[in-house]
Design an enzyme around this catalytic site. Structure first.
Site, PDB file in Angstrom:
ATOM      1  N   ASP A 100     -12.597 -26.488  12.258  1.00 35.16           N
ATOM      2  CA  ASP A 100     -12.623 -27.608  13.183  1.00 35.16           C
ATOM      3  C   ASP A 100     -13.853 -28.458  12.882  1.00 35.16           C
ATOM      4  O   ASP A 100     -14.928 -27.911  12.630  1.00 35.16           O
ATOM      5  CB  ASP A 100     -12.724 -27.068  14.617  1.00 35.16           C
ATOM      6  CG  ASP A 100     -11.703 -27.680  15.546  1.00 35.16           C
ATOM      7  OD1 ASP A 100     -11.782 -28.905  15.750  1.00 35.16           O
ATOM      8  OD2 ASP A 100     -10.846 -26.943  16.059  1.00 35.16           O
ATOM      9  N   ASP A 201     -11.511 -33.082  15.298  1.00 35.21           N
ATOM     10  CA  ASP A 201     -11.373 -33.101  16.751  1.00 35.21           C
ATOM     11  C   ASP A 201     -11.541 -34.506  17.318  1.00 35.21           C
ATOM     12  O   ASP A 201     -12.479 -35.210  16.951  1.00 35.21           O
ATOM     13  CB  ASP A 201     -12.470 -32.199  17.328  1.00 35.21           C
ATOM     14  CG  ASP A 201     -12.398 -32.084  18.834  1.00 35.21           C
ATOM     15  OD1 ASP A 201     -11.412 -31.512  19.327  1.00 35.21           O
ATOM     16  OD2 ASP A 201     -13.324 -32.560  19.519  1.00 35.21           O
ATOM     17  N   GLU A 256      -6.875 -34.877  15.115  1.00 41.06           N
ATOM     18  CA  GLU A 256      -6.395 -34.852  16.491  1.00 41.06           C
ATOM     19  C   GLU A 256      -6.629 -36.254  17.035  1.00 41.06           C
ATOM     20  O   GLU A 256      -7.768 -36.664  17.261  1.00 41.06           O
ATOM     21  CB  GLU A 256      -7.179 -33.826  17.330  1.00 41.06           C
ATOM     22  CG  GLU A 256      -6.561 -33.694  18.716  1.00 41.06           C
ATOM     23  CD  GLU A 256      -7.542 -33.269  19.803  1.00 41.06           C
ATOM     24  OE1 GLU A 256      -7.093 -32.676  20.781  1.00 41.06           O
ATOM     25  OE2 GLU A 256      -8.749 -33.553  19.678  1.00 41.06           O
ATOM     26  N   HIS A 322      -4.545 -24.495  21.768  1.00 37.67           N
ATOM     27  CA  HIS A 322      -5.501 -24.009  22.777  1.00 37.67           C
ATOM     28  C   HIS A 322      -5.667 -24.955  23.961  1.00 37.67           C
ATOM     29  O   HIS A 322      -6.372 -24.629  24.903  1.00 37.67           O
ATOM     30  CB  HIS A 322      -6.848 -23.777  22.088  1.00 37.67           C
ATOM     31  CG  HIS A 322      -7.425 -25.062  21.572  1.00 37.67           C
ATOM     32  ND1 HIS A 322      -6.846 -25.772  20.536  1.00 37.67           N
ATOM     33  CD2 HIS A 322      -8.482 -25.795  21.969  1.00 37.67           C
ATOM     34  CE1 HIS A 322      -7.537 -26.864  20.321  1.00 37.67           C
ATOM     35  NE2 HIS A 322      -8.537 -26.911  21.176  1.00 37.67           N
ATOM     36  N   ASP A 323      -5.097 -26.152  23.894  1.00 37.37           N
ATOM     37  CA  ASP A 323      -5.183 -27.093  25.019  1.00 37.37           C
ATOM     38  C   ASP A 323      -3.865 -27.184  25.779  1.00 37.37           C
ATOM     39  O   ASP A 323      -3.793 -27.840  26.819  1.00 37.37           O
ATOM     40  CB  ASP A 323      -5.497 -28.513  24.508  1.00 37.37           C
ATOM     41  CG  ASP A 323      -6.871 -28.621  23.874  1.00 37.37           C
ATOM     42  OD1 ASP A 323      -7.789 -27.903  24.294  1.00 37.37           O
ATOM     43  OD2 ASP A 323      -7.019 -29.449  22.949  1.00 37.37           O
TER      44      ASP A 323
HETATM   45  C1  GLC Z   1     -10.135 -31.640  21.708  1.00 35.30           C
HETATM   46  C2  GLC Z   1     -10.081 -30.139  21.717  1.00 35.30           C
HETATM   47  C3  GLC Z   1     -10.413 -29.668  23.091  1.00 35.30           C
HETATM   48  C4  GLC Z   1     -11.824 -30.122  23.424  1.00 35.30           C
HETATM   49  C5  GLC Z   1     -11.980 -31.627  23.252  1.00 35.30           C
HETATM   50  C6  GLC Z   1     -13.421 -32.031  23.236  1.00 35.30           C
HETATM   51  O1  GLC Z   1      -9.185 -32.202  22.532  1.00 35.30           O
HETATM   52  O2  GLC Z   1      -8.839 -29.696  21.281  1.00 35.30           O
HETATM   53  O3  GLC Z   1     -10.294 -28.284  23.244  1.00 35.30           O
HETATM   54  O4  GLC Z   1     -12.128 -29.794  24.753  1.00 35.30           O
HETATM   55  O5  GLC Z   1     -11.416 -32.077  22.041  1.00 35.30           O
HETATM   56  O6  GLC Z   1     -14.028 -31.646  22.038  1.00 35.30           O
END
Ligand code: GLC
Length: 540
Positions: A100, A201, A256, A322-323
């Site tokens: 990540d 991320d 992401e 994980h979200d």
């Molecule tokens: C992304 C991650 C999440 C995190 C956020 C802030 O959405 O997947 O788990 O809380 O970024 O870094």
């Protein structure tokens, strides 16, 4: 490889949330030696790439998405030697590892921020986004993801800093070339260590609208992505990072990107643009999270993306992470048809165009976890929202019910290895509760049963790998009753049909060819699909 073939298009990725994967030293937290111990079973499953959620040094306000040192590991996960051993063990098995990369923000404990907040004249001041207040309030009305306001006042220098996520995750100022050069150094350092790429991320939040204008809407704090998502310099920053670093390595990069449209996905992934290899498709999960379960909408979204992106860009496909909630809990059936629905989504995930990402536990059909009290929750979003609601006068029980329903901890409970205590995840006290259903749902049981979800995933992965049409083929929707999702994939004269029953009813459907795989032991009825039945046919 021909012009359009790429290893990262053919790969099946397995997402590891290290904290909840496997604990090798009894401290209740999963770790890297624990991942190494379990590599053989992942290899047996057939996955090619592991994506590790953040394992860097971090105070863990947001489970590692708040990094205090990009060049060091969180000791709970292990040492740099452990990581090097993991890389070597994966590479030896022909598997790759991506990490990540969290660079929209750092932890407030990162040295840069510690310096930055010291004085307005500090050399690191401009690494972050500092502004004066407006009429004794925040510089603008932006609401944060994990807090009411996206701004926090810092008394030392009398200014506010911006944080789209929690106050402990200050946003980096990408306008500052020194920040971009630091990011390049981080990325290069890790690639030199031998990792095989990155999941970036929250990456399309790095460029903010000039002048940081108010979000449209009433009220003191307004949540909207309008002014901090896909900002004017986002693509320029990606191209710069690609030219400076990514382009020099044979790696995989996946972004992401919030609120991604098909056009955005093309802009960030079209090879000629030199940015990322792919971004994650989230329209289906966003729809579920905001509106709710709707099979027609799911089909519509996936069909539109398949048709719109073919030959123009590439996506990462995921149904859980994980979200997000677990796929059987949101689009399948957690009880009677848990196994069938888990296998149906394996079929869907592995027969679409786009790189499939399996989230740990999906391959054994794990379900959402819920806990009885707010103290059992860890998700910073859940805990902050709960506190804010109670402070605003909401009844604590009502506030708890509300935040629990959407907590990201639903999908973060420990991996269910066996029916032993704590699901075999740890011999210590798990950092977050195990789902009590581990007694029935666990890997050991899944491995022992030739018809299990695990073995179905394994066969589907093998089928995808042996079938270029399932990876590169054109997607052709097929007319079908509304309960069903039927489509074909076609390449070089070979055509496959995928027929999925997204309902609990038995629905008429004439099989179109020879069945290659299905989630019921036998194809007893050639003219109908049973509840959550999934089949892949080869068309003659
Ligand atoms: C992304 C991650 C999440 C995190 C956020 C802030 O959405 O997947 O788990 O809380 O970024 O870094």
């Amino acid at each position: 490889m021909s012009e359009f073939r790429r290893w990262w298009k053919e790969a099946v990725v397995y997402q590891i949330y290290p904290k909840s994967f496997y604990d090798s030293n009894d401290d209740g937290v999963g770790d890297l030696p624990g991942v190494i111990e379990k590599l053989d079973v992942l290899h047996h499953l057939g996955v090619d790439v592991l994506w590790l959620n953040p394992i860097y040094a971090s105070p863990e306000v947001d489970n590692g998405y708040d990094i205090s040192d990009y060049f060091a590991l969180n000791p709970k996960f292990g040492t740099m030697d452990d990581l090097e051993r993991l890389l070597a063990e994966c590479h030896r098995r022909g598997m790759r590892v991506i990490m990540d990369l969290v660079v929209n923000h750092t932890s407030d404990q990162h040295r840069w921020f510690v310096e930055s907040r010291r004085a307005r004249t500090n050399p690191y001041r401009d690494y972050y986004i500092w502004r004066d207040g407006r009429d004794g309030r925040e510089p603008n009305n932006w609401a944060g993801h994990f807090s009411q306001s996206a701004w926090t006042f810092d008394a030392t220098t009398g200014q506010y800093y911006l944080h789209i996520f929690s106050p402990q995750q200050p946003d980096l100022n990408w306008e500052n070339p020194a920040v971009r050069s630091e990011v390049q150094q981080i990325v290069r350092w890790w690639l030199e260590k031998g990792i095989d790429g990155f999941r970036l991320d929250a990456i399309n939040l790095i460029s903010k609208a000039p002048g940081l204008p108010d979000n449209p809407g009433e009220g003191r704090y307004v949540f909207s992505l309008q002014h901090f998502c896909n900002g004017p310099r986002f693509h320029e920053y990606m191209q710069e990072l690609n030219r400076a670093v990514f382009a020099h390595y044979d790696i995989m990069t996946v972004g992401e990107c919030a609120a991604l449209t098909i056009e955005d996905a093309i802009a960030v992934s079209a090879p000629a643009r030199g940015e990322l290899n792919m971004a994650f498709l989230f329209e289906h999960t966003d729809y579920y999270n905001t509106v709710g379960r709707d099979e027609q909408k799911l089909k519509e979204i996936l069909t539109r993306w398949q048709l719109g992106l073919h030959g123009r860009g590439w996506v990462g496909l995921a149904f859980s992470n994980h979200d997000q909630p677990r796929i059987v809990s949101c689009f399948g059936d957690e009880t009677r048809y848990r196994e069938e629905s888990a296998k149906l989504f394996a079929t869907l995930l592995l027969t679409l165009e786009g790189t499939p990402f399996i989230y740990q536990g999906e391959e054994i059909g794990m379900t959402n976890a819920y806990y009885d009290a707010i103290e059992a929750y860890n998700d910073v979003g859940t805990v902050n929202l709960y506190r804010e609601k109670v402070a605003a006068g909401v009844d604590p029980q009502a506030a708890f019910r509300e935040v629990r329903a959407k907590s990201r901890d639903r999908g973060r409970s420990p991996y269910q290895w066996s029916a032993e205590a704590n699901a075999g995840f740890t011999r210590g006290r798990p950092w977050i509760g195990v789902n009590p259903n581990y007694v029935e749902i666990n890997l050991a049981a899944s491995l022992a049963d030739p018809n299990s979800v695990f073995h179905y995933y394994r066969r589907m992965i093998a089928l995808r790998k042996a079938t270029p049409a399932l990876i590169y083929g054109e997607f052709l929707p097929v007319e079908a009753p509304e309960e069903l999702f039927v489509y074909r994939r076609s390449l070089g004269g070979r055509t496959y049909e995928v027929a999925l029953n997204l309902s609990e009813r038995t629905v008429r459907h004439a099989s179109a060819g020879a069945a290659l795989i299905g989630n019921y032991p036998e194809e007893t009825h050639k003219d109908r699909l049973r509840p959550y039945e999934a089949r892949v046919y080869q068309i003659e």
